[in-house]
Design a protein around this motif. Structure first.
Motif, short mmCIF file in Angstrom:
data_model
loop_
_atom_site.label_atom_id
_atom_site.label_comp_id
_atom_site.label_asym_id
_atom_site.label_seq_id
_atom_site.Cartn_x
_atom_site.Cartn_y
_atom_site.Cartn_z
N VAL A 111 45.21 54.97 45.59
CA VAL A 111 45.71 56.07 46.40
C VAL A 111 47.16 55.88 46.84
O VAL A 111 47.91 56.87 46.95
N ASN A 112 47.58 54.64 47.06
CA ASN A 112 48.95 54.42 47.56
C ASN A 112 49.65 53.23 46.92
O ASN A 112 50.78 52.91 47.30
N ASN A 113 48.98 52.56 45.99
CA ASN A 113 49.55 51.44 45.23
C ASN A 113 49.88 50.23 46.10
O ASN A 113 50.65 49.36 45.68
N ILE A 114 49.38 50.14 47.33
CA ILE A 114 49.65 48.94 48.11
C ILE A 114 48.88 47.76 47.52
O ILE A 114 47.77 47.92 46.99
N GLN A 115 49.47 46.58 47.60
CA GLN A 115 48.95 45.40 46.92
C GLN A 115 48.83 44.22 47.87
O GLN A 115 49.68 44.00 48.73
N THR A 116 47.76 43.46 47.68
CA THR A 116 47.55 42.22 48.41
C THR A 116 47.07 41.16 47.44
O THR A 116 46.27 41.44 46.55
N ARG A 117 47.57 39.94 47.63
CA ARG A 117 47.21 38.82 46.74
C ARG A 117 46.45 37.76 47.53
O ARG A 117 46.74 37.49 48.69
N PHE A 118 45.45 37.16 46.88
CA PHE A 118 44.65 36.09 47.46
C PHE A 118 44.67 34.88 46.54
O PHE A 118 44.98 34.99 45.35
N GLN A 119 44.29 33.74 47.09
CA GLN A 119 44.07 32.54 46.29
C GLN A 119 42.59 32.25 46.23
O GLN A 119 41.90 32.21 47.26
N LEU A 120 42.08 32.07 45.02
CA LEU A 120 40.68 31.75 44.82
C LEU A 120 40.46 30.26 45.02
O LEU A 120 41.11 29.43 44.39
N VAL A 121 39.53 29.93 45.92
CA VAL A 121 39.15 28.54 46.18
C VAL A 121 37.70 28.37 45.76
O VAL A 121 36.81 29.01 46.32
N GLY A 122 37.47 27.52 44.76
CA GLY A 122 36.13 27.39 44.21
C GLY A 122 35.73 28.70 43.56
O GLY A 122 36.51 29.31 42.83
N THR A 123 34.50 29.14 43.83
CA THR A 123 34.03 30.42 43.29
C THR A 123 33.64 31.41 44.38
O THR A 123 33.22 32.52 44.07
N ASN A 124 33.79 31.02 45.66
CA ASN A 124 33.25 31.89 46.71
C ASN A 124 34.19 32.13 47.90
O ASN A 124 33.77 32.64 48.92
N GLN A 125 35.48 31.76 47.77
CA GLN A 125 36.43 32.00 48.85
C GLN A 125 37.73 32.57 48.29
O GLN A 125 38.29 32.03 47.34
N LEU A 126 38.18 33.67 48.88
CA LEU A 126 39.50 34.21 48.60
C LEU A 126 40.32 34.03 49.88
O LEU A 126 40.02 34.64 50.91
#
Length: 230
Positions: free
Chosen positions: A88-103
């Motif tokens: 809808v507005n192209n806003i972006q957020t980035r996360f770091q994956l830790v293991g398989t169950n935490q962003l």
């Protein structure tokens, strides 16, 4: 075994060894694709924690849900960096994956609208299908939530540890997501609820309320609450 027979079988042994060595290793499952996560976020300038869920599809599409509605977008993963981009507005957020169950370590790339406080994967298959076992269960918190106490898909509110309202509403579940509409507390408030079952015994979410005497006014979101299955 005679030398002649041994010589005749040797190419077969070599071929079998070669085939076994050339088998491709199985590709590990993507830790993001086809998973559902829950978390909390706050809008810029407010302290209220809002519950949300995000479902990542195999086709790099995602659906984010919270108090205000449902929003779609696309996700990408490069090594341990996972980026979401809203349609809808192209806003972006980035996360770091830790293991398989935490962003973790959320970083807003092109906006300051809101900040994610926490995001974790829902791993239990039973939790993802909890709607099938909700009928005739009670969940305790500020209020007591009684599911299907007298009618299917009806949630009855009873006085709890903190709040002493009575009332009822209609509920629906989609996977671990619970939404309550057409609800009221006593003859005082019109009520909505958005929440997520984070495991088989714990529900977190936010109520919204407004006075029954002011149906044209906006709903007021209330602080995050937690309920435990009795």
């Amino acid at each position: 075994m005679t030398p002649l027979l041994l010589r005749s079988l040797l190419p077969v042994f070599v071929l079998l060894i070669g085939l076994s060595c050339s088998r491709p290793e199985p590709v590990p499952a993507d830790p993001i694709a086809n998973t559902q996560w829950y978390g909390t976020f706050s809008y810029n300038g407010e302290t209220l924690l809002r519950v949300f869920t995000i479902q990542f599809g195999k086709d790099n599409a995602f659906v984010w849900q919270d108090l205000s509605g449902s929003y779609s977008g696309r996700w990408t993963r490069t090594d341990n960096d996972v980026t979401i981009s809203f349609t809808v507005n192209n806003i972006q957020t980035r996360f770091q994956l830790v293991g398989t169950n935490q962003l973790t370590n959320p970083k807003n790339l092109n906006h300051t609208t809101w900040t994610v406080k926490q995001l974790a994967r829902i791993e239990s298959e039973a939790t993802l299908k909890i709607g099938t076992v909700l009928p005739k269960t009670n969940w305790a918190g500020s209020l007591l939530l009684a599911f299907d106490a007298d009618n299917p898909n009806t949630l009855v509110f009873r006085p709890g540890a903190v709040t002493y309202y009575n009332g009822r509403g209609d509920y629906t579940t989609t996977g671990p997501v619970l939404q309550v509409k057409n609800a009221h507390w006593n003859a005082t408030y019109s009520v909505l609820f958005f929440g997520v079952f984070i495991n088989e015994k714990t529900l977190i979410g936010n109520f919204q309320q407004k006075s029954l005497s002011d149906q044209t006014g906006p709903y007021k979101p209330l602080p995050l609450e937690e309920f435990t299955r009795k």
